[in-house]
Design an enzyme around this catalytic site. Structure first.
Site, PDB file in Angstrom:
ATOM      1  N   GLU A 117      14.107  13.694  49.802  1.00  0.00           N
ATOM      2  CA  GLU A 117      15.060  12.944  50.628  1.00  0.00           C
ATOM      3  C   GLU A 117      15.712  11.713  49.696  1.00  0.00           C
ATOM      4  O   GLU A 117      16.634  11.469  49.821  1.00  0.00           O
ATOM      5  CB  GLU A 117      14.642  12.505  52.026  1.00  0.00           C
ATOM      6  CG  GLU A 117      14.187  13.759  52.634  1.00  0.00           C
ATOM      7  CD  GLU A 117      13.834  13.526  54.461  1.00  0.00           C
ATOM      8  OE1 GLU A 117      14.189  12.363  54.928  1.00  0.00           O
ATOM      9  OE2 GLU A 117      13.525  14.404  54.848  1.00  0.00           O
ATOM     10  N   GLU A 118      14.976  11.052  49.136  1.00  0.00           N
ATOM     11  CA  GLU A 118      15.296   9.739  48.349  1.00  0.00           C
ATOM     12  C   GLU A 118      16.377  10.310  47.345  1.00  0.00           C
ATOM     13  O   GLU A 118      17.386   9.655  47.413  1.00  0.00           O
ATOM     14  CB  GLU A 118      14.218   9.311  47.795  1.00  0.00           C
ATOM     15  CG  GLU A 118      14.645   8.053  46.824  1.00  0.00           C
ATOM     16  CD  GLU A 118      13.350   7.207  46.076  1.00  0.00           C
ATOM     17  OE1 GLU A 118      12.262   7.254  46.684  1.00  0.00           O
ATOM     18  OE2 GLU A 118      13.785   6.272  44.983  1.00  0.00           O
ATOM     19  N   ARG A 119      16.234  11.404  46.800  1.00  0.00           N
ATOM     20  CA  ARG A 119      16.776  11.690  45.600  1.00  0.00           C
ATOM     21  C   ARG A 119      18.451  12.329  46.133  1.00  0.00           C
ATOM     22  O   ARG A 119      19.555  12.054  45.500  1.00  0.00           O
ATOM     23  CB  ARG A 119      16.247  12.928  44.495  1.00  0.00           C
ATOM     24  CG  ARG A 119      15.189  12.022  43.908  1.00  0.00           C
ATOM     25  CD  ARG A 119      14.227  13.024  43.124  1.00  0.00           C
ATOM     26  NE  ARG A 119      13.199  11.994  42.514  1.00  0.00           N
ATOM     27  CZ  ARG A 119      12.165  12.392  41.960  1.00  0.00           C
ATOM     28  NH1 ARG A 119      11.526  13.483  42.228  1.00  0.00           N
ATOM     29  NH2 ARG A 119      11.354  11.502  41.599  1.00  0.00           N
TER      30      ARG A 119
ATOM     31  N   ALA B  74      20.102   9.242  47.198  1.00  0.00           N
ATOM     32  CA  ALA B  74      20.886   8.813  46.086  1.00  0.00           C
ATOM     33  C   ALA B  74      22.028   9.473  45.487  1.00  0.00           C
ATOM     34  O   ALA B  74      23.036   8.772  45.189  1.00  0.00           O
ATOM     35  CB  ALA B  74      19.744   8.650  44.876  1.00  0.00           C
TER      36      ALA B  74
END
Ligand SMILES: Cc1cc2nc3c(=O)[nH]c(=O)nc-3n(C[C@H](O)[C@H](O)[C@H](O)COP(=O)(O)OP(=O)(O)OC[C@H]3O[C@@H](n4cnc5c(N)ncnc54)[C@H](O)[C@@H]3O)c2cc1C
Length: 385
Positions: free
Chosen positions: A241-243, A246
Site C-alpha cells: 500500500e505504501e508503494r 507513493a
C-alpha cells in the site's frame, strides 16, 4: 479502472479540501515546518479521508482500495511533497497492518483515533545501521511478564516529532531474521522514549523527520499486531500500500509542474519567439506527459488487481520504481526550461526537484525495487555461499 459517481465525489471532496485548507498555507509550512498535523488531521478525519479503506466498525468508510487510490492521487495536488507524505504515513503506512491484523482492543485504542485524526501515527522501520536491509534491523523487544521491553533506535521517521503512536518493527526473538520480528504499537507517552530535534533535509521541508531512541520502553504484549514473528511478512504486505500510495501520489504533482512550465514557456520569449515554440521543448513536454499517463496506467492496474485480491508486489514495485525515476526526470527537465527562475528556491519546479528526490530512496530504494522485480522474474542470482 472504472470510476463511479462516488469516486468523482470523493475526488472533488479532496480537491476542495486541499484548495481551502492546505494549499493556501503550504508556503508558510515549508518556511516554518512542520505542518500542524494535529490541526490538519482532525479536519481530514471529519471528512472521512483518513479511513477511506478502513473497516466501518472502527470509523472508516469501508471502501475498496480504488477509493484510497483516488485520495492518494488527489493529494498530489498539494503544492509540496511533505504534507501528502505526512498524510500518507497515517493512511497507508502505519495503519494498514493494524487495520488488518490488530486485535479488536488495539484497533479501538489506536486505529479509531488515527481515523478521526485525533492521533498522529508514524511508521518506525529504518535504523541508522540500514534501511534497505529491513531484516537486519537491531531494535529489540524482549518479553518481561506481560510486557515487551524495547531498546534501540529508529532513524528518519516521518511525523516523529508530532506522533502519538508508532507502528514499530522490532526483533522479538533471536530466530531467523525473517521470522523473528513483530509489529508493535508503541504510544509515544511511554517512558524511555526520546525524539531528536527535527532533522534538516534537502526537501520535504514541511514534513518533520526525526530519530527516535528507546531505552527500556515498556509496552504491553497485547500491543503486538497479530502473531509474534510475523512482523516482517506484515511489513512487506504493508509496503504494497505504501508503494502504491507513493506512485499514485506522484502523478498530479508531475502534471502540475509540466502545466506550470508550459504556461511559463508560453510567456517567456527568447530570440523573438516564446520558449514553447522550440520543438525541443514542446516535444519534451509532450513526451514527459506521455510518461506520466503510462505510469498512471500501471498504478491503476496494480490497484485493480489489488482490489481483486491479488498479491501485487511485482506491479507495486514496478510502479514505485518508475515513479521515483520519472519524478526526477520531470522536475529536472522542467526546471531547465525555467532557466534562472528554476534555480530560485520557491519555484514550483525547484520545490518538486528537491522533494521528488526522496521517492527513489524512501520506502525501498530503486535498487531494492529492482531486486524485488528480478526475484519475481526469476532472474535474481542466489547469494554466493
Ligand atoms: C525524508 C525521509 C523520510 C523517511 N521516512 C521514514 C519513515 O517514516 N519510516 C521509516 O521506517 N523510514 C523512513 N525513511 C527511511 C528510508 O525508508 C530509508 O532511507 C531507505 O529505506 C533507504 O535506507 P538507507 O537510507 O539506510 O540506505 P541504505 O540501505 O544504506 O542504502 C543506501 C543506498 O544504497 C543502494 N542500495 C542499497 N541496497 C542495495 C542493493 N542490494 N543493491 C544495490 N544498491 C543498493 C540504494 O541506492 C540506497 O539508496 C525516511 C527517509 C527519509 C530521507
Amino acid at each position: 479502472m472504472k470510476f463511479t459517481e462516488e469516486h468523482k465525489q470523493l475526488r472533488k471532496t479532496v480537491r476542495d479540501f486541499i484548495d481551502k485548507e492546505i494549499n493556501p498555507y503550504v508556503d508558510e509550512w515549508e518556511a516554518h515546518p512542520p505542518f500542524p498535523a494535529h490541526e490538519l488531521f482532525p479536519k481530514l478525519g471529519k471528512l472521512g479521508l483518513l479511513g477511506v479503506t478502513k473497516p466501518e466498525e472502527y470509523g472508516g468508510l469501508g471502501l475498496d482500495y480504488s477509493y484510497g487510490l483516488v485520495v492518494s492521487e488527489e493529494l498530489g495536488r498539494i503544492r509540496c511533497g511533505g504534507v501528502p507524505m505526512g498524510i500518507g504515513v497515517q493512511t497507508d503506512m502505519c495503519t494498514p497492518a493494524l487495520a488488518r491484523w490488530g486485535s479488536d482492543e488495539l484497533r479501538k485504542e489506536f486505529l479509531v483515533p488515527a481515523i478521526t485524526g485525533e492521533y498522529v501515527g508514524a511508521i518506525a522501520v529504518s535504523e541508522v545501521g540500514g534501511g534497505s536491509d529491513v531484516a537486519a534491523l537491531k531494535t529489540t523487544a524482549t518479553k518481561d511478564g506481560d510486557d515487551y521491553i524495547i531498546n534501540g533506535s529508529k532513524m528518519w521517521i516521518t511525523n516523529a516529532t508530532q506522533a502519538d503512536f508508532l507502528c514499530l518493527l522490532a526483533n522479538t526473538s533471536d530466530g531467523k531474521v525473517h521470522q523473528n520480528k513483530s509489529l508493535i504499537i508503541v504510544p509515544m507517552t511511554a517512558k524511555g522514549i526520546t525524539v531528536s530535534e527535527p532533522l534538516k533535509k534537502l526537501g520535504m521541508l514541511s514534513s518533520d523527520t526525526g530519530q527516535i531512541f528507546f531505552e527500556n520502553v515498556r509496552v504491553p504484549q497485547r500491543n503486538r499486531i497479530g502473531a509474534e514473528g510475523m512482523g516482517f511478512m506484515m511489513q512487506m504486505m504493508q509496503f504494497q500500500e505504501e508503494r502504491m500510495f507513493a506512485a499514485a501520489n506522484s502523478l498530479r504533482g508531475m502534471e502540475h509542474v509540466i502545466e506550470a512550465t508550459i504556461e511559463y514557456c508560453k510567456e517567456r520569449h527568447t530570440f523573438g519567439q516564446p520558449l514553447l515554440a522550440n520543438q525541443v521543448i514542446h516535444f519534451r513536454l509532450a513526451e514527459l506527459s506521455t510518461e506520466v499517463e503510462a505510469l498512471r496506467s500501471l498504478v491503476y492496474r496494480a490497484c485493480e488487481e489489488y482490489i481483486g485480491g491479488a498479491n501485487v508486489t511485482l506491479l507495486a514495485s514496478m510502479a514505485k520504481l518508475k515513479a521515483g525515476r520519472l519524478v526526477r526526470e520531470v522536475s529536472d527537465a522542467c526546471l531547465q526550461y525555467w532557466g534562472g527562475m528554476g534555480f530560485m528556491w520557491d519555484n514550483p519546479a525547484s520545490r518538486s526537484y528537491r522533494d521528488s528526490r526522496l521517492l527513489s530512496i524512501g520506502g525501498g530504494a530503486d535498487e531494492i525495487m529492482m531486486g524485488i522485480i528480478c526475484k519475481l522474474m526469476g532472474i535474481l542470482p542466489g547469494k554466493k555461499k
